[in-house]
Each structure stands twice: as C-alpha cells, then as structure tokens.
Scaffold this active site. Structure first.
Site, short mmCIF file in Angstrom:
data_model
loop_
_atom_site.label_atom_id
_atom_site.label_comp_id
_atom_site.label_asym_id
_atom_site.label_seq_id
_atom_site.Cartn_x
_atom_site.Cartn_y
_atom_site.Cartn_z
N VAL A 19 0.86 -1.19 0.00
CA VAL A 19 0.00 0.00 0.00
C VAL A 19 0.89 1.23 0.00
CG1 VAL A 19 -1.78 1.30 1.24
CG2 VAL A 19 -1.80 -1.21 1.32
N HIS A 20 0.73 2.09 -1.01
CA HIS A 20 1.54 3.31 -1.01
C HIS A 20 0.88 4.48 -1.71
CE1 HIS A 20 2.51 2.19 -5.15
NE2 HIS A 20 2.92 3.42 -5.31
N ARG A 21 -0.18 4.28 -2.48
CA ARG A 21 -0.78 5.37 -3.25
C ARG A 21 -1.35 6.45 -2.31
NH1 ARG A 21 0.09 5.46 -8.91
NH2 ARG A 21 0.21 3.30 -9.61
N ARG B 242 6.02 5.91 3.71
CA ARG B 242 4.92 6.87 3.86
C ARG B 242 3.72 6.24 4.56
NH1 ARG B 242 4.42 8.61 -1.10
NH2 ARG B 242 2.82 7.16 -1.78
#
Length: 345
Positions: free
Chosen positions: A206-208, A241
């Site tokens: 998950v990074h968007r 992030r």
C-alpha cells in the site's frame, strides 16, 4: 556516431525498468548512457539496494531531492535537472512511468529541445485526481518517442491525437522479472526469514496517496487486509509513507506479517511463492501476472485493464475474476532491446 542517452530515475519502480533498458543499452553498439537519480526515493531500502541487486551502473548525478508537496518537489527537480542536461548534452532523455521525477525530467528536456523517450507511454487510469495520471498525460504530450507496453496504450494515445513516434515494444517489467526470478531463487531466503510456506501466504503493498492520505481510507484498507489474513498469512512490506501515516493515526497492523521495504530479489521470491497479491501498485499488478499469481487491486480503477480482462486481476470493489487467459501483448522479454534499437535509429 555514438548517441548519448540520459536516463532520469527517482523511484523504486523506475530502477527496475531502467535496469533492463540499461543492460540493453550497454549491449548495443552506438549507444552510451548517463544516469540521473533525482532522489525521490532516498531510503537505502527503497533505492541503493536496487542498484546493487539489478546490476545498474551507479548514477553519474544524484540530486538528493525528496519531500515536500508535489509541486514543490517537481519544481526543485526541474531546476536541478536543467543544468545537468546543459552539461551532458544528451541526444535523448529517457523517462519512465508516471512519477514527479518523470514529469520533471521530461519538462527540463522539452524546454531545452532535447527529444524525450517515454517508457510506459499511453497508460491511462482516467482518474485525474491521481497525480500519476497528470504526470503521464503531460509527459506523453511532450515526448518524441512513445514506448508502449500494450496495444491499449497505443489506442489511448491515438484518442489524444498522438500517432507519431508510437511503438508497441512490450513491457520492460517482464524483461526485469525474467532476469530477477532466477537470481532470486538462489539468493533470497525471505520465505524462511518470515516463516511462510510456498503458496500458503499472500503479499500486500500500500503506497498510493489515495489510500495513505485519507485516515478513513487507510483504516479501511488495513481492515480489508486483516480480513484476508484470517484465511492465510499476509506478508506486508511497509512503505515508509504508509508507516508514518499509520503511526500518526495510531493504526495497528495486528494479524499481518509485517516487514520493512524489501529488495527486488526478495520481492520476486515473495511474489513467485504467493497464492495471492493485494496491492494499489501499478507495477505489482503486472508482476503478479508474470508469476501467474491472482491479484486484487485496492483501487477503484487500473491502468492495466488487460490483467482484469484476462482474469488475473480484479478491482477490490468490482466484479469477481473472469476466466483466466494468457496475455500476449507484454512481449517476449526483449522489450528493452527494442527500445535500445529505436534510440539508436
């Protein structure tokens, strides 16, 4: 005459793609390459390890630009890339994909009248809320050479009036996967480290910003992954992030098999041994297919529609998988050499 190619990279997926093309450039007479690393991904686990594992030459220029908003980061990169282009005087500038580094490299080249080659041209999610969509559309419209991984990408460019310099070369990620899988089987012991068994676990990433910038959305994503972990372990390499946002919001990862960012060889080993992939990454959707692992995309749209049409991928809130078929348009693992020949011609 030797043509001088300047490559701009900055983020993890670009290192993987550039590795394949750099190898092809080195093996093609009449081409030489200079690499610029913007620093968009600067953590050693997100950057340096890829250069080591994938046999990428050390960047000639490291700009060390990261952090800040999209506009600020892109502007700083643009200002730093321009003097490099003036000094290096390349015949081509290659940019990859859809990051801020992509757009900054393309804009800097366009303003100096240096032709741009865009690898992964023509991809469209048709969601302009995504910064990546804006980056890829703008880059395509100022590029001279559009290096498309799929026929759908060519169709998207044609609808926008872009027909010159358009080539279906195949997918350089497939080249990279073929190169890395054999190495990973010998070099990686990630399954033993995480105590998971072949084909008895899933992999999640998950990074968007759409998923990480909204507290409600991120909680929903993590809850979704926890539900998947009720039936099998879910290995979750955590993007910096995503980790920072979760820590700030007090979101726990109970029930998930957590790890920090992993190198490309470890990820190749994880994907090859997985029973399922859950991701918001564009590249991982394809890599799951290359390893013939079904994927659930945790987004409301995808650029890689053929993976859905052929039954290897589905949107998490959309219909179930359709009947699986092979995808023929990603090529034969020689996309990078087709790109090198086009640059030479």
């Amino acid at each position: 005459m030797t043509r001088r190619v300047l490559t701009v990279v900055g983020a993890r997926p670009q290192f993987v793609k550039a590795a394949a093309v750099s190898r092809a450039i080195r093996e093609t007479d009449g081409l030489t390459e200079v690499m610029v690393h913007t620093g968009q991904h600067f953590d050693a686990d997100m950057s340096d390890i890829f250069f080591d594992e994938l046999d990428i030459p050390a960047p000639a220029h490291r700009l060390e630009i990261h952090g800040g908003g999209h506009g600020e980061m892109t502007g700083r990169m643009l200002g730093a890339i321009e003097p490099v282009l003036i000094a290096e005087k390349p015949d081509w500038v290659i940019v990859y994909g859809d990051t801020n580094s992509t757009l900054a490299g393309a804009l800097a080249a366009a303003k100096l009248h240096i032709p741009i080659a865009h690898v992964e041209a023509g991809l469209r999610s048709f969601n302009r809320r995504m910064p990546e969509e804006v980056n890829r559309v703008l880059t395509d419209h100022i590029s001279s050479l559009h290096l498309c991984p799929t026929r759908a990408a060519i169709d998207s460019l044609a609808r926008e009036g872009i027909r010159d310099g358009v080539h279906h070369v195949g997918d350089v990620m497939y080249d990279a996967t073929l190169f890395a899988t054999g190495r990973a089987e010998k070099a990686s012991n990630i399954l033993d480290q995480l105590k998971v068994e072949h084909k008895k676990y899933g992999v999640a990433t998950v990074h968007r910003p759409d998923n990480t910038d909204s507290p409600e959305r991120l909680r929903f994503v993590i809850d979704y992954l926890r539900k998947q972990a009720a039936t099998q372990p879910i290995v979750f390499p955590l993007h910096p992030r995503t980790r920072q946002t979760a820590e700030r919001l007090g979101i726990a990862f109970d029930g998930l098999t957590m790890t920090g960012p992993v190198g490309y060889l470890d990820m190749a080993k994880l994907l090859h041994g997985a029973s399922a992939v859950f991701t918001d990454s564009g590249g991982l959707q394809k890599e799951a297919y290359f390893h013939r692992v079904p994927c659930v995309t945790m987004r409301d749209e995808t650029e890689w529609t053929e993976t859905v049409d052929h039954g290897w991928n589905r949107l998490w809130k959309g219909p179930d998988f359709v009947v699986r078929r092979d995808i023929d348009e990603y090529g034969d693992g020689r996309a990078a050499f087709r790109i090198a020949e086009l640059l030479k011609r």
